[in-house]
Design a protein around this motif. Sequence first.
Motif, mmCIF file in Angstrom:
data_model
loop_
_atom_site.group_PDB
_atom_site.id
_atom_site.type_symbol
_atom_site.label_atom_id
_atom_site.label_comp_id
_atom_site.label_asym_id
_atom_site.label_seq_id
_atom_site.Cartn_x
_atom_site.Cartn_y
_atom_site.Cartn_z
ATOM 1 N N CYS A 196 -5.908 -13.958 0.303
ATOM 2 C CA CYS A 196 -4.704 -14.663 0.716
ATOM 3 C C CYS A 196 -4.395 -15.758 -0.290
ATOM 4 N N VAL A 197 -3.208 -15.739 -0.847
ATOM 5 C CA VAL A 197 -2.815 -16.767 -1.804
ATOM 6 C C VAL A 197 -2.421 -18.059 -1.098
ATOM 7 N N GLY A 198 -2.312 -18.022 0.243
ATOM 8 C CA GLY A 198 -1.991 -19.224 0.998
ATOM 9 C C GLY A 198 -3.223 -20.029 1.341
ATOM 10 N N CYS A 199 -4.157 -19.413 2.056
ATOM 11 C CA CYS A 199 -5.353 -20.138 2.508
ATOM 12 C C CYS A 199 -6.613 -19.746 1.745
ATOM 13 N N ARG A 200 -6.479 -18.793 0.832
ATOM 14 C CA ARG A 200 -7.605 -18.332 0.000
ATOM 15 C C ARG A 200 -8.735 -17.718 0.805
ATOM 16 N N THR A 201 -8.421 -17.166 1.971
ATOM 17 C CA THR A 201 -9.424 -16.544 2.830
ATOM 18 C C THR A 201 -10.134 -15.415 2.096
ATOM 19 N N LEU A 202 -11.453 -15.495 2.065
ATOM 20 C CA LEU A 202 -12.295 -14.451 1.478
ATOM 21 C C LEU A 202 -13.420 -14.152 2.463
ATOM 22 N N PRO A 203 -13.756 -12.937 2.778
ATOM 23 C CA PRO A 203 -12.930 -11.776 2.479
ATOM 24 C C PRO A 203 -11.659 -11.841 3.311
ATOM 25 N N PRO A 204 -10.589 -11.287 2.827
ATOM 26 C CA PRO A 204 -9.328 -11.394 3.550
ATOM 27 C C PRO A 204 -9.331 -10.577 4.836
ATOM 28 N N ASP A 205 -8.617 -11.088 5.799
ATOM 29 C CA ASP A 205 -8.396 -10.363 7.044
ATOM 30 C C ASP A 205 -6.892 -10.219 7.168
ATOM 31 N N PHE A 206 -6.388 -9.023 6.876
ATOM 32 C CA PHE A 206 -4.961 -8.785 6.871
ATOM 33 C C PHE A 206 -4.566 -7.797 7.952
ATOM 34 N N ASP A 207 -3.343 -7.955 8.444
ATOM 35 C CA ASP A 207 -2.725 -6.910 9.223
ATOM 36 C C ASP A 207 -1.400 -6.579 8.542
ATOM 37 N N TRP A 208 -0.630 -5.707 9.130
ATOM 38 C CA TRP A 208 0.612 -5.241 8.512
ATOM 39 C C TRP A 208 1.740 -5.394 9.510
ATOM 40 N N ILE A 209 2.875 -5.898 9.028
ATOM 41 C CA ILE A 209 4.041 -6.013 9.888
ATOM 42 C C ILE A 209 5.183 -5.200 9.285
ATOM 43 N N GLU A 210 5.962 -4.606 10.160
ATOM 44 C CA GLU A 210 7.109 -3.825 9.688
ATOM 45 C C GLU A 210 8.328 -4.733 9.573
ATOM 46 N N THR A 211 9.129 -4.503 8.547
ATOM 47 C CA THR A 211 10.377 -5.226 8.379
ATOM 48 C C THR A 211 11.535 -4.259 8.584
ATOM 49 N N ARG A 212 12.711 -4.809 8.801
ATOM 50 C CA ARG A 212 13.901 -3.959 8.910
ATOM 51 C C ARG A 212 14.309 -3.420 7.543
ATOM 52 N N LEU A 217 24.319 -9.730 -2.921
ATOM 53 C CA LEU A 217 24.785 -8.436 -2.417
ATOM 54 C C LEU A 217 23.860 -7.956 -1.303
ATOM 55 N N PRO A 218 24.384 -7.674 -0.109
ATOM 56 C CA PRO A 218 23.536 -7.180 0.984
ATOM 57 C C PRO A 218 23.008 -5.776 0.665
ATOM 58 N N LEU A 219 21.716 -5.600 0.853
ATOM 59 C CA LEU A 219 21.049 -4.336 0.555
ATOM 60 C C LEU A 219 20.223 -3.897 1.749
ATOM 61 N N GLU A 220 19.884 -2.612 1.759
ATOM 62 C CA GLU A 220 18.988 -2.087 2.776
ATOM 63 C C GLU A 220 17.990 -1.150 2.109
ATOM 64 N N ALA A 221 16.771 -1.185 2.618
ATOM 65 C CA ALA A 221 15.714 -0.336 2.077
ATOM 66 C C ALA A 221 15.917 1.106 2.515
ATOM 67 N N ASP A 222 15.531 2.002 1.634
ATOM 68 C CA ASP A 222 15.512 3.418 1.925
ATOM 69 C C ASP A 222 14.323 3.982 1.150
ATOM 70 N N PHE A 223 14.046 5.246 1.327
ATOM 71 C CA PHE A 223 12.862 5.833 0.708
ATOM 72 C C PHE A 223 13.189 7.194 0.143
ATOM 73 N N GLU A 224 12.592 7.482 -0.989
ATOM 74 C CA GLU A 224 12.710 8.804 -1.605
ATOM 75 C C GLU A 224 11.308 9.223 -2.022
ATOM 76 N N ALA A 225 10.826 10.296 -1.438
ATOM 77 C CA ALA A 225 9.473 10.786 -1.716
ATOM 78 C C ALA A 225 8.428 9.688 -1.524
ATOM 79 N N GLY A 226 8.617 8.857 -0.485
ATOM 80 C CA GLY A 226 7.655 7.807 -0.173
ATOM 81 C C GLY A 226 7.732 6.588 -1.058
ATOM 82 N N ILE A 227 8.771 6.489 -1.896
ATOM 83 C CA ILE A 227 8.940 5.333 -2.776
ATOM 84 C C ILE A 227 10.121 4.514 -2.251
#
Length: 133
Positions: A42-58, A114-124
């Motif tokens: 973590c570049v914020g608190c420098r936690t080692l080993p890191p404990d991360f989870d994942w959040i979805e964004t729109r 410019l307003p943009l929205e994410a999309d995906f092509e072949a997982g990219i």
Amino acid sequence: AKPVPVPDERSAPFWAAAAEGHLVLQRCVACGRLAYPPKGFCVGCRTLPPDFDWIETRGAGRLATWTVVRQALLPAFADDVPYVVGDVELVEHPEVRILARVLDVEPESLRIGLPLEADFEAGIPFFRPAGGA
């Protein structure tokens, strides 16, 4: 063939979500700081080993800046030039910026914010103007 990402232990959840059409960000459980691209600490608190989870964004974003690539550095991209690579600020999380291709817009029509929205092509992930703007 174009190069494809090779997921490692850190980035595998990101690429698995992208393959299913979801944009996720790594979040430090200790301090809540978001990371993109995925980090080993973590570049914020420098936690080692890191404990991360994942959040979805729109995946809603705003164009912060961009460049137009006019010369392919790899032969696999020769048919794509010119193409736009944008620095996209996420609306939900303005502290996070993602570098990605911006499709479906002429370079002359680009503007900061410019307003943009994410999309995906072949997982990219890539971005395109929101609502066909």
